[in-house]
Design an enzyme around this catalytic site. Structure first.
Site, PDB file in Angstrom:
ATOM      1  N   GLU A 285      17.582  94.529 144.971  1.00 41.31           N
ATOM      2  CA  GLU A 285      16.952  95.226 146.101  1.00 41.31           C
ATOM      3  C   GLU A 285      16.691  94.272 147.264  1.00 41.31           C
ATOM      4  O   GLU A 285      15.530  94.038 147.666  1.00 41.31           O
ATOM      5  CB  GLU A 285      15.649  95.893 145.651  1.00 41.31           C
ATOM      6  CG  GLU A 285      15.885  96.937 144.596  1.00 41.31           C
ATOM      7  CD  GLU A 285      14.673  97.823 144.292  1.00 41.31           C
ATOM      8  OE1 GLU A 285      14.864  98.942 143.847  1.00 41.31           O
ATOM      9  OE2 GLU A 285      13.536  97.377 144.510  1.00 41.31           O
TER      10      GLU A 285
ATOM     11  N   GLU B  99      19.669 101.518 138.832  1.00 39.01           N
ATOM     12  CA  GLU B  99      18.288 101.906 138.508  1.00 39.01           C
ATOM     13  C   GLU B  99      18.080 103.357 138.903  1.00 39.01           C
ATOM     14  O   GLU B  99      18.512 103.777 139.978  1.00 39.01           O
ATOM     15  CB  GLU B  99      17.258 101.069 139.280  1.00 39.01           C
ATOM     16  CG  GLU B  99      17.048  99.690 138.751  1.00 39.01           C
ATOM     17  CD  GLU B  99      15.944  98.944 139.492  1.00 39.01           C
ATOM     18  OE1 GLU B  99      14.936  99.574 139.897  1.00 39.01           O
ATOM     19  OE2 GLU B  99      16.101  97.726 139.677  1.00 39.01           O
TER      20      GLU B  99
HETATM   21  C1  BG6 Z   1      12.639  98.720 141.630  1.00 39.12           C
HETATM   22  C2  BG6 Z   1      12.708  97.366 141.013  1.00 39.12           C
HETATM   23  O1  BG6 Z   1      11.961  98.549 142.826  1.00 39.12           O
HETATM   24  O2  BG6 Z   1      11.941  99.745 141.004  1.00 39.12           O
HETATM   25  C3  BG6 Z   1      12.170  97.269 139.614  1.00 39.12           C
HETATM   26  O3  BG6 Z   1      13.996  96.807 141.089  1.00 39.12           O
HETATM   27  C4  BG6 Z   1      10.990  98.204 139.457  1.00 39.12           C
HETATM   28  O4  BG6 Z   1      11.877  95.930 139.358  1.00 39.12           O
HETATM   29  C5  BG6 Z   1      11.481  99.619 139.679  1.00 39.12           C
HETATM   30  O5  BG6 Z   1      10.316  98.080 138.258  1.00 39.12           O
HETATM   31  C6  BG6 Z   1      10.447 100.702 139.438  1.00 39.12           C
HETATM   32  O6  BG6 Z   1       9.303 100.435 140.159  1.00 39.12           O
HETATM   33  P1  BG6 Z   1       7.862 100.360 139.488  1.00 39.12           P
HETATM   34  O7  BG6 Z   1       7.005  99.903 140.546  1.00 39.12           O
HETATM   35  O8  BG6 Z   1       7.570 101.732 139.010  1.00 39.12           O
HETATM   36  O9  BG6 Z   1       7.992  99.401 138.367  1.00 39.12           O
END
Ligand code: BG6
Length: 478
Positions: free
Chosen positions: A183, A377
Site C-alpha cells: 500500500e 487483500e
Molecule cells: C491494509 C493493510 O491496510 O488493510 C493491512 O495492508 C491491514 O496491513 C489491512 O491489516 C486491514 O486493516 P485493519 O486496520 O483492519 O487491520
C-alpha cells in the site's frame, strides 16, 4: 458460450499475512526493532502512525501488539498445514527487513533471519503453495529512522536495494511473485507507518511526504531491475490501497473531486506502472511549491523498470464531494475516511461494504494500466463468537467474501486479467489500524484477546470449510 468464462485454471487462490501483524518474536533470531514495534495499541496508536512520535523506543505503560502477535514465528508449520488443508495455491507473506538487516545499514545480513524465511518458504513449497512476498509491509528498522530520518533520506534507497538483492539471491529458486511496498499510497496518510517519517512543527508536510515517496519509487524501480537480473521469469508488482471513489452527486464539482481523490492514490501506481510522473502530479507540485529533488538518471530508472502486475487491496469503495456540508458526513475506511455512501451498509468498524465496487475498481485499474491484476487483500473485519461447542459460525464473513468473489467473476467476464486472490488475514492477526485482536478476518480463529490473554490455540471457523470448497471448485461453488 461467454458464461463459461470462469476463473483461469492456474488462478492463485490463497490468503494474505504480514510479518509485523502475525510473526511476533519481535527481538528473536537477531531481529532489530522496527517502527511497527513501537506503535502501541489503544488511543496513542494513530498519533504515532501519523508521525507524532516522541521517542523511538517502547514506553512503559503501553502495550505493543506486534511483539507477540499470533506467534506465527514459532507456529508457521502448523498454520501452513491448515492453509494447505484449505487447498491454498499461494500464500502472501512479508519479509521483515529487520530480520535480515537488523539495523537496516548492516554490512552483512543476519543469517538466522534468512534461514527463518528459507524454512517458511520450504514449508509452503512442500504443499505446492507459491509464496507471494511483500518486501516491505510497513516495517522499517528503527535505526534507519533514528540515524537517517526514514525515507526522507535518499540513503535509504541504497539500503533497500542491498536488502532486496540479498533476498532475491537467497530465494531466487523459491519465490516468483514479489511486491515492493505494501500500500505505497499509505505513506500520504500514515507517514510514520509507511515511511518512518516524524514531523517537526514547522515542516512542510507535503514536501516531505512526496520527497520520501520519490525515494520509495526509485527504490521500487531498482528492486524491479534487480529482480529481473537475478530471478528468471520473476513477476514484480506494486501494491495499492485501492477502492474507487464515487462522486457524491452528478454535480461536475463532485465528479472532479472524486477524480482528484483517486489520483492522489493512482499517482504512485502511475509512476510504477507507466514509468513517469503524471501531468496532474506535476501541476499539483508546481502549485504547492513542492520541488522534488531528483538525481540524474532517476527518470530513466522509473521509465525502464516498471512493474509486471498491479497488486492491490480492496475493502470498500469511497465517496467524494466538493460540498463542505457533505464532507462532514464521514465514514471510516481503510485508514483514510470517506464521505458516507447512503446506498451501502457498513462493517462493525464502519467500513462500507460494496462488492460491485470491486468489479468497478478492477475494471478501472485494468483500463488504466493494461497489466494483470492481483487482489492481494480483501475481507471483512468482524467480531467472532466461539459457541459452547467450540464452533465459530461466521456466515457474515462468508457472505462478504462470496459477493466479492462473484464481483471478481464479473470483472473477468468484462475482460479483466485477474491472476489471483488472497483474502486478508486468512488466520486472525493484529489489526494494522487499531492494534486490536478482536477485529478478525480469518478462516482460522486464534485464541487471543485485545489485552493479550489467550492460549493462541487455532480453531477452524465455518468459513474455513466454505473457502476450501471455493478453491476446490475453482470459484464455481460459492
Ligand atoms: C491494509 C493493510 O491496510 O488493510 C493491512 O495492508 C491491514 O496491513 C489491512 O491489516 C486491514 O486493516 P485493519 O486496520 O483492519 O487491520
Amino acid at each position: 458460450m461467454i458464461n463459461n468464462i470462469g476463473f483461469p485454471k492456474e488462478f492463485l487462490w490463497g490468503g494474505a499475512l504480514a510479518a509485523n501483524q502475525c510473526e511476533g518474536a519481535y527481538l528473536e533470531g537477531g531481529k532489530g526493532l522496527t517502527n511497527v514495534d513501537i506503535c502501541p495499541s489503544g488511543e496513542n496508536r494513530l498519533k504515532v502512525m501519523l508521525g507524532d512520535v516522541k521517542s523511538l523506543t517502547t514506553v512503559d505503560g503501553e502495550t505493543y501488539p506486534s511483539h507477540e502477535a499470533i506467534d506465527f514465528y514459532h507456529k508457521f508449520r502448523e498454520d501452513i498445514a491448515l492453509f494447505a488443508e484449505m487447498g491454498f495455491k499461494c500464500l502472501r507473506v512479508s519479509i521483515s527487513w529487520a530480520r535480515i538487516f537488523p539495523n537496516g545499514d548492516d554490512k552483512t545480513p543476519n543469517e538466522e533471519g534468512l534461514k527463518f524465511y528459507d524454512e517458511m518458504f520450504d514449508e509452503m513449497l512442500k504443499y505446492n503453495i507459491q509464496p507471494v512476498v511483500t518486501i516491505c509491509h510497513f516495517d522499517i528498522p528503527v535505526s534507519l529512522i533514528k540515524n537517517y530520518g526514514g525515507w526522507i533520506n535518499r540513503k535509504l534507497i541504497d539500503f533497500y536495494e542491498k536488502y532486496t538483492r540479498t533476498i532475491f539471491e537467497r530465494y531466487k529458486n523459491k519465490v516468483r511473485y514479489w511486491m515492493t511496498f505494501n500500500e505505497i499510497n499509505m505513506l500520504l496518510h500514515l507517514p510514520f507507518l509507511g515511511a518512518g517519517i516524524r514531523f517537526k512543527e514547522d515542516d512542510d508536510k507535503n514536501l516531505i511526504k512526496y520527497q520520501s515517496a520519490h525515494h520509495q519509487l526509485i527504490a521500487s524501480a531498482l528492486a524491479t531491475k534487480a529482480a529481473h537480473e537475478i530471478i528468471p521469469n520473476v513477476m514484480v508488482g506494486c501494491m495499492l490501497a485501492a477502492g474507487v471513489s464515487y462522486p457524491h452527486t452528478c454535480n461536475p464539482r463532485d465528479v472532479q473531486r472524486a477524480m482528484e481523490v483517486d489520483r492522489e492514490n493512482y499517482f504512485f501506481i502511475d509512476v510504477q506502472s507507466k514509468g513517469k510522473y503524471p501531468g496532474y502530479a506535476k501541476r499539483f507540485f508546481r502549485e504547492n511549491n513542492i520541488e522534488i529533488k531528483m538525481e540524474p538518471g532517476d527518470e530513466e530508472l522509473l521509465k525502464k523498470y516498471t512493474v509486471d502486475y498491479i497488486g492491490f487491496s480492496y475493502y470498500s469503495s469511497r465517496c467524494a464531494s466538493a460540498d463542505p456540508e457533505v464532507i462532514n458526513k464521514l465514514t471510516e475506511g481503510n485508514v483514510f475516511a470517506s464521505v458516507k455512501n447512503p446506498y451501502l451498509k457498513a462493517s462493525e468498524w464502519g467500513w462500507q461494504i460494496d462488492p460491485l465496487g470491486l468489479r468497478i475498481t478492477c475494471n478501472t485499474l485494468f483500463d488504466r494500466y493494461q497489466k494483470p491484476l492481483f487482489i492481494v487483500e480483501n475481507g471483512l473485519g468482524a467480531v467472532d463468537k466461539v459457541e459452547r461447542d467450540g464452533s465459530i459460525i461466521d456466515d457474515y464473513r462468508i457472505k462478504y467474501l462470496r459477493e466479492h468473489i462473484k464481483a471478481m467473476k464479473e470483472a473477468i467476464l468484462d475482460g479483466v486479467e485477474l491472476i489471483g486472490y488472497t483474502p486478508w488475514g486468512c488466520i486472525d492477526l493484529v489489526s494494522a489500524s487499531t492494534g486490536e485482536m478482536k477485529k478478525r478476518y480469518g478462516f482460522i480463529y486464534v485464541d487471543k484477546d485485545n489485552e493479550g490473554n489467550g492460549t493462541l490455540e487455532r480453531r477452524k471457523k465455518k468459513s474455513f470449510f466454505w473457502y476450501k470448497n471455493v478453491i476446490k471448485s475453482n470459484g464455481e461453488i460459492l
